[in-house]
Every structure is written in C-alpha cells, then in structure tokens.
Design a protein around this motif. Structure first.
Motif, PDB file in Angstrom:
ATOM      1  N   ALA A   1     -34.568  13.765  43.036  1.00 45.55           N
ATOM      2  CA  ALA A   1     -35.570  14.731  43.514  1.00 45.55           C
ATOM      3  C   ALA A   1     -36.402  14.118  44.641  1.00 45.55           C
ATOM      4  CB  ALA A   1     -36.462  15.181  42.365  1.00 45.55           C
ATOM      5  N   GLY A   2     -36.793  12.845  44.488  1.00 44.77           N
ATOM      6  CA  GLY A   2     -37.548  12.173  45.545  1.00 44.77           C
ATOM      7  C   GLY A   2     -36.751  12.063  46.823  1.00 44.77           C
TER       8      GLY A   2
ATOM      9  N   TRP B   1     -26.592  10.430  50.287  1.00 47.09           N
ATOM     10  CA  TRP B   1     -27.784   9.696  49.856  1.00 47.09           C
ATOM     11  C   TRP B   1     -28.505  10.342  48.667  1.00 47.09           C
ATOM     12  CZ3 TRP B   1     -33.298  10.189  51.178  1.00 47.09           C
ATOM     13  CH2 TRP B   1     -34.017   9.048  50.838  1.00 47.09           C
ATOM     14  N   VAL B   2     -28.724  11.640  48.719  1.00 47.50           N
ATOM     15  CA  VAL B   2     -29.499  12.293  47.667  1.00 47.50           C
ATOM     16  C   VAL B   2     -28.704  12.384  46.367  1.00 47.50           C
ATOM     17  CG1 VAL B   2     -30.677  14.409  46.954  1.00 47.50           C
ATOM     18  CG2 VAL B   2     -30.880  13.602  49.310  1.00 47.50           C
ATOM     19  N   PHE B   3     -27.529  12.998  46.439  1.00 47.24           N
ATOM     20  CA  PHE B   3     -26.731  13.231  45.244  1.00 47.24           C
ATOM     21  C   PHE B   3     -25.535  12.287  45.154  1.00 47.24           C
ATOM     22  CE2 PHE B   3     -28.680  17.382  46.262  1.00 47.24           C
ATOM     23  CZ  PHE B   3     -29.507  17.474  45.175  1.00 47.24           C
ATOM     24  N   GLY B   4     -25.460  11.294  46.023  1.00 48.43           N
ATOM     25  CA  GLY B   4     -24.314  10.401  46.095  1.00 48.43           C
ATOM     26  C   GLY B   4     -24.255   9.324  45.125  1.00 48.43           C
TER      27      GLY B   4
ATOM     28  N   ALA C   1     -35.091  13.921  52.334  1.00 51.95           N
ATOM     29  CA  ALA C   1     -34.070  14.565  53.174  1.00 51.95           C
ATOM     30  C   ALA C   1     -34.576  15.910  53.687  1.00 51.95           C
ATOM     31  CB  ALA C   1     -32.771  14.742  52.390  1.00 51.95           C
ATOM     32  N   SER C   2     -35.275  16.645  52.832  1.00 54.99           N
ATOM     33  CA  SER C   2     -35.829  17.933  53.243  1.00 54.99           C
ATOM     34  C   SER C   2     -36.892  17.755  54.317  1.00 54.99           C
ATOM     35  CB  SER C   2     -36.416  18.668  52.046  1.00 54.99           C
ATOM     36  OG  SER C   2     -35.396  19.013  51.140  1.00 54.99           O
ATOM     37  N   LEU C   3     -37.686  16.699  54.213  1.00 54.05           N
ATOM     38  CA  LEU C   3     -38.691  16.422  55.243  1.00 54.05           C
ATOM     39  C   LEU C   3     -38.025  16.118  56.586  1.00 54.05           C
ATOM     40  CD1 LEU C   3     -41.290  14.376  53.189  1.00 54.05           C
ATOM     41  CD2 LEU C   3     -41.648  16.625  54.245  1.00 54.05           C
ATOM     42  N   ILE C   4     -36.870  15.470  56.541  1.00 51.79           N
ATOM     43  CA  ILE C   4     -36.111  15.239  57.772  1.00 51.79           C
ATOM     44  C   ILE C   4     -35.655  16.582  58.349  1.00 51.79           C
ATOM     45  CG2 ILE C   4     -33.967  14.240  58.725  1.00 51.79           C
ATOM     46  CD1 ILE C   4     -34.463  11.903  56.685  1.00 51.79           C
TER      47      ILE C   4
END
Length: 143
Positions: free
Chosen positions: A89-90, A140-143, A95-98
């Motif tokens: 989630a962090g 990166w997030v879900f990897g 990634a969403s901020l990017i």
C-alpha cells in the motif's frame, strides 16, 4: 486452425503469458480508473470552476483509492508477495504520487503554459501516464 493470436500465445513462455495477462487486466481495470479520474477532473475543472491543478489533486485522491483496491485484487492478483499489505500500500501511494506528478505536468503545461482548454490534459492522462504506472506497479508495488 488457430488464429495468429492463439499461436503467438502458445509460443510465449509462461512468464511472458503471465505478464500479458496482467497487462490485459491492468488495461481493462486501468481504463475504468483512468476514465473515472478524468471525469472527476473535468467535472471539477469545467462546470464547477476549480483551478485545473486543484481539480487534478482531488481527482488523484479519488482515483488512487479506487485504483489500489482494483489493481491489488484484480490486475495483479497472484503476482508477487502479499505478506506485507502496508509495504504494498505504501509503495502504491508512492507510485501513485509519481503518476500524480506526471498528470500535474500535463495539466500545468497544457492549461497553464499553453493556455489550452481544461480538458486538454485528458489525452496524455489517458494515453501516456498509465503505461509508466503499469511498469511501476508490476515491478515495484506488487512485484
């Protein structure tokens, strides 16, 4: 007789099939999330008269909340480690901020710098930003 797509599918290695399936799910879900974000942005920047960058900020928050739920449960289901929700989630927030920064660039450059209509950033928001976010989410997030 198999179609060209079916033949190509069977030629792919398992790892590549998984990625293609994820890309298809991400594309399907991402289109919905992206259209939702664009709709919120245009509703706020258009009829409600919010400044475009403020409208983009509200649209980002709404889409991020919806996007994490959909992408973690559907787009990248079964991919990567799921042992630390706080970590994923962090990372999703980062990634969403990017993605938010990329979309803010579109809004700033097209509405502020070039003085185009409020809806002009919708095109790169839909056709450019999601590809960068797919890579970040998958690796990166879900990897």
């Amino acid at each position: 007789m198999r179609s060209g797509i079916a033949r190509l599918w069977h030629i792919l290695e398992d790892d590549h099939r998984v990625m293609v399936a994820q890309l298809a799910r991400y594309g399907f879900a991402g289109v919905g999330v992206t259209l939702f974000q664009i709709a919120v942005y245009n509703a706020l920047a258009g009829p409600h008269g919010y400044a475009p960058l403020i409208a983009n900020s509200f649209a980002f928050v709404a889409a991020m909340l919806l996007g994490y739920t959909i992408h973690s449960r559907f787009s990248f289901q079964g991919h990567g480690r799921r042992d630390n929700v706080a970590r994923s989630a962090g990372r999703f927030v980062i990634a969403s901020l990017i993605g938010f920064a990329i979309n803010s660039f579109w809004v700033w450059s097209l509405t502020g710098l070039l003085h185009l209509p409020h809806w002009a950033p919708s095109l790169p928001m839909f056709f450019v930003t999601p590809f960068a976010l797919f890579w970040l989410n998958r690796r990166w997030v879900f990897g």
